[in-house]
Design a protein around this motif. Sequence first.
Motif, PDB file in Angstrom:
ATOM      1  N   TYR A  79      46.740  46.743  38.722  1.00 38.15           N
ATOM      2  CA  TYR A  79      46.270  47.949  38.050  1.00 38.15           C
ATOM      3  C   TYR A  79      45.596  47.584  36.744  1.00 38.15           C
ATOM      4  O   TYR A  79      45.942  46.596  36.101  1.00 38.15           O
ATOM      5  CB  TYR A  79      47.439  48.892  37.766  1.00 38.15           C
ATOM      6  N   SER A 127      44.594  51.022  43.424  1.00 34.12           N
ATOM      7  CA  SER A 127      44.877  49.699  42.895  1.00 34.12           C
ATOM      8  C   SER A 127      43.996  48.688  43.619  1.00 34.12           C
ATOM      9  O   SER A 127      43.526  48.934  44.720  1.00 34.12           O
ATOM     10  CB  SER A 127      46.351  49.330  43.098  1.00 34.12           C
ATOM     11  N   ARG A 165      49.734  44.625  44.309  1.00 37.65           N
ATOM     12  CA  ARG A 165      48.865  45.623  43.687  1.00 37.65           C
ATOM     13  C   ARG A 165      48.549  45.177  42.266  1.00 37.65           C
ATOM     14  O   ARG A 165      49.424  44.674  41.554  1.00 37.65           O
ATOM     15  CB  ARG A 165      49.569  46.982  43.641  1.00 37.65           C
TER      16      ARG A 165
END
Length: 134
Positions: free
Chosen positions: A38, A28, A36
């Motif tokens: 993604y 990530s 994080r």
Amino acid sequence: MKIGELSARTGIPPRMLRYYEQQGLLESERALNGYRAYGEADVQRALRVRGVVQAGLSTRMARVVLDIERQCELESPPECSLALAEELAGELEALEERLACLTKSRDAVARYLELSRHGDVVAALSANQVARPA
């Protein structure tokens, strides 16, 4: 997308996604706030990781297999030591045994349902699997 959205889209709990990342199976980006982040490709990657792990491979071997898949997609000649080849051959044998066992179990359950008064459940499931792209 944040980890919660990735979790919602894959059905994989955030804790497991973090574990996959710790094991080097998923990556990530980090936003400025430390969250994080993604991308779209991570949805399929997370699902593939879960599938390989659920198939019985250790996370270490899952990483090896996923790297091999990536190499095969690039059509570059694979680099493989004799030790790794022997280890992979052992994993392949174990996977074949699991597949045989799962196939036997699947066939037994399907046959049982077909013989019961609920055989239409199996027919509906089979129709859905045929209609779904692989």
